[in-house]
Enzyme design. Structure first.
Site, PDB file in Angstrom:
ATOM      1  N   SER A 154      14.642  -8.125 -11.371  1.00 41.46           N
ATOM      2  CA  SER A 154      14.987  -9.330 -12.125  1.00 41.46           C
ATOM      3  C   SER A 154      15.395  -8.912 -13.537  1.00 41.46           C
ATOM      4  CB  SER A 154      13.788 -10.283 -12.181  1.00 41.46           C
ATOM      5  OG  SER A 154      14.049 -11.377 -13.035  1.00 41.46           O
ATOM      6  N   GLU A 193      -3.644  17.844   9.556  1.00 37.50           N
ATOM      7  CA  GLU A 193      -4.244  19.063  10.097  1.00 37.50           C
ATOM      8  C   GLU A 193      -5.723  19.140   9.755  1.00 37.50           C
ATOM      9  OE1 GLU A 193      -0.010  20.329   8.814  1.00 37.50           O
ATOM     10  OE2 GLU A 193      -1.471  18.768   8.353  1.00 37.50           O
ATOM     11  N   CYS A 216      -2.389  23.510   4.289  1.00 37.10           N
ATOM     12  CA  CYS A 216      -2.794  23.302   5.679  1.00 37.10           C
ATOM     13  C   CYS A 216      -2.504  24.525   6.534  1.00 37.10           C
ATOM     14  CB  CYS A 216      -2.088  22.077   6.250  1.00 37.10           C
ATOM     15  SG  CYS A 216      -2.686  20.522   5.556  1.00 37.10           S
ATOM     16  N   SER A 233      15.523 -23.032   3.580  1.00 44.58           N
ATOM     17  CA  SER A 233      15.565 -21.853   4.460  1.00 44.58           C
ATOM     18  C   SER A 233      14.332 -21.693   5.330  1.00 44.58           C
ATOM     19  CB  SER A 233      15.760 -20.583   3.621  1.00 44.58           C
ATOM     20  OG  SER A 233      14.669 -20.410   2.729  1.00 44.58           O
ATOM     21  N   ALA A 289      23.211 -25.505   2.407  1.00 39.31           N
ATOM     22  CA  ALA A 289      23.902 -25.621   1.119  1.00 39.31           C
ATOM     23  C   ALA A 289      22.944 -26.028   0.010  1.00 39.31           C
ATOM     24  CB  ALA A 289      25.047 -26.621   1.231  1.00 39.31           C
TER      25      ALA A 289
END
Length: 373
Positions: free
Chosen positions: A223, A54, A86, A170, A166
């Site tokens: 992790s 705004e 606002c 990737s 396997a």
């Protein structure tokens, strides 16, 4: 609700999308100011959350805002934070009418912004394009009502649902257009998250690249023992924030190393040798995150699904077959009955080069101001 109101609100929603991923902990809001059929000002929440949409639009419109109509994708704020409310700014500017898409469920605002406007004699029209606005604000609404960020789980897999051979290879199952889309999706989220296994296998940077200078999302790695690759991640902390969620038994040496290199450490309780995902998401909500983009791996994704924390699924499927000996995209869920499986509804599909993108969701789109979790 007129066609004109819907048209200008659609523009305000388009502007609001510009803020996704860069304005947390604030919502990404858009605002259009219109007078005598002419657009006088356009605004959206700026990086870091200030100024608000705004204020941005009012500054463009200047004195011409007096007597005009403001279209805002979320009820104007009514509380004093780092900036004045606002709602009060719209009153002071002499706005004659305000059209909003949705009520803000934040208890500091909910209904109060609209009340300030009406008390000043401003005509208020609510709930214009509300479903579209609530879908866009899903992250902010989820954090406000459930206390945690919205979570999108992304998988890039073969036709038979495998994410690596396997042996662990990737790169790359999907093509360049799909990978470019991943960067665009990262850019609309506050944080990019992976599990420690993915970080150890891929040593990813987790940054947004190819979209020009921008505020980088938080890079978040879960992790338990902080046993992560150190070179690239540590060297890139000045360029993109790095948060590391770890368990109580993380070695002191690893904690000191990452703290010395500028990472923020988040200690998370454990459940059966794994970090508690529900605790992690609640903590991230308290820290202001509204939208998280999780990119695996399989075991971490399974823990999020088991805890019922996944709101959206983004799948990139390639026309390649890797077979049963390849690595699955999702780890074991321990299901004994099909009825217990997490289910999502199809929201969209798209072809990207030789790959298919499918977006599934089960996130509720109609949180109301008094909705209970």
């Amino acid at each position: 609700m007129s066609d004109t109101d819907q048209r200008y609100m659609a523009l305000a929603l388009t502007l609001a999308r510009r803020g996704l991923g860069t304005v947390w902990p604030n919502p990404a809001v858009g605002c259009v100011i219109v007078g005598k059929g002419r657009i006088l000002g356009r605004g959206w929440t700026q990086p870091g959350g200030r100024p608000h949409a705004e204020r941005h639009a009012l500054d463009q419109a200047g004195k011409a805002a007096r007597g005009a109509t403001a279209y805002v994708t979320l009820e104007p704020c009514a509380h004093h934070g780092q900036t004045p409310p606002c709602a009060a700014a719209l009153v002071d500017a002499g706005i004659a009418r305000v059209v909003t898409a949705q009520t803000d469920p934040d208890t500091r605002v909910s209904g109060r912004g609209h009340a300030i406007l009406r008390a000043a004699g401003i005509a208020v029209t609510e709930s214009v394009s509300e479903p579209e606005a609530r879908a866009l604000q899903q992250g902010f609404l989820t954090r406000t009502i459930l206390g945690r960020p919205m979570l999108t789980l992304k998988l890039a897999s073969s036709f038979d649902g495998r994410i690596a051979t396997a042996s662990g290879e990737s790169r790359w199952i999907t093509g360049p257009q799909a990978r470019a889309r991943v960067h665009a999706l990262r850019a609309t989220h506050d944080a990019v998250m992976v599990g420690g296994g993915t970080a150890r296998a891929d040593d990813p940077l987790l940054t947004v690249r190819g979209l020009g200078p921008r505020r980088q999302p938080v890079r978040l790695i879960a992790s338990r023992l902080l046993d992560l690759p150190r070179n690239r991640l540590a060297a890139s902390v000045p360029d993109a924030p790095l948060w590391l969620a770890h368990g109580p038994d993380a070695p002191d040496e690893a904690r000191v190393f990452w703290q010395d290199h500028g990472a923020e450490l988040l200690e998370i309780p454990q459940t059966t040798q794994r970090l508690n995902p529900a605790f992690l998401l609640q903590l991230l909500g308290k820290k202001g995150l509204t939208r998280i983009f999780c990119e695996g791996g399989g075991q971490f994704a399974a823990s999020l699904l088991r805890a019922d924390l996944v709101d959206d699924l983004i799948g990139f499927t390639a026309g390649v077959i890797l077979g049963a000996d390849a690595r699955p995209g999702i780890g074991a869920l321990g299901l004994e009955a099909l009825a217990a499986a997490p289910r999502f509804r199809l929201a969209a599909t798209e072809t990207l080069g030789g790959d298919v993108l499918h977006h599934w969701t089960r996130a509720p789109l109609f949180f109301g101001p008094n909705t209970q979790p």
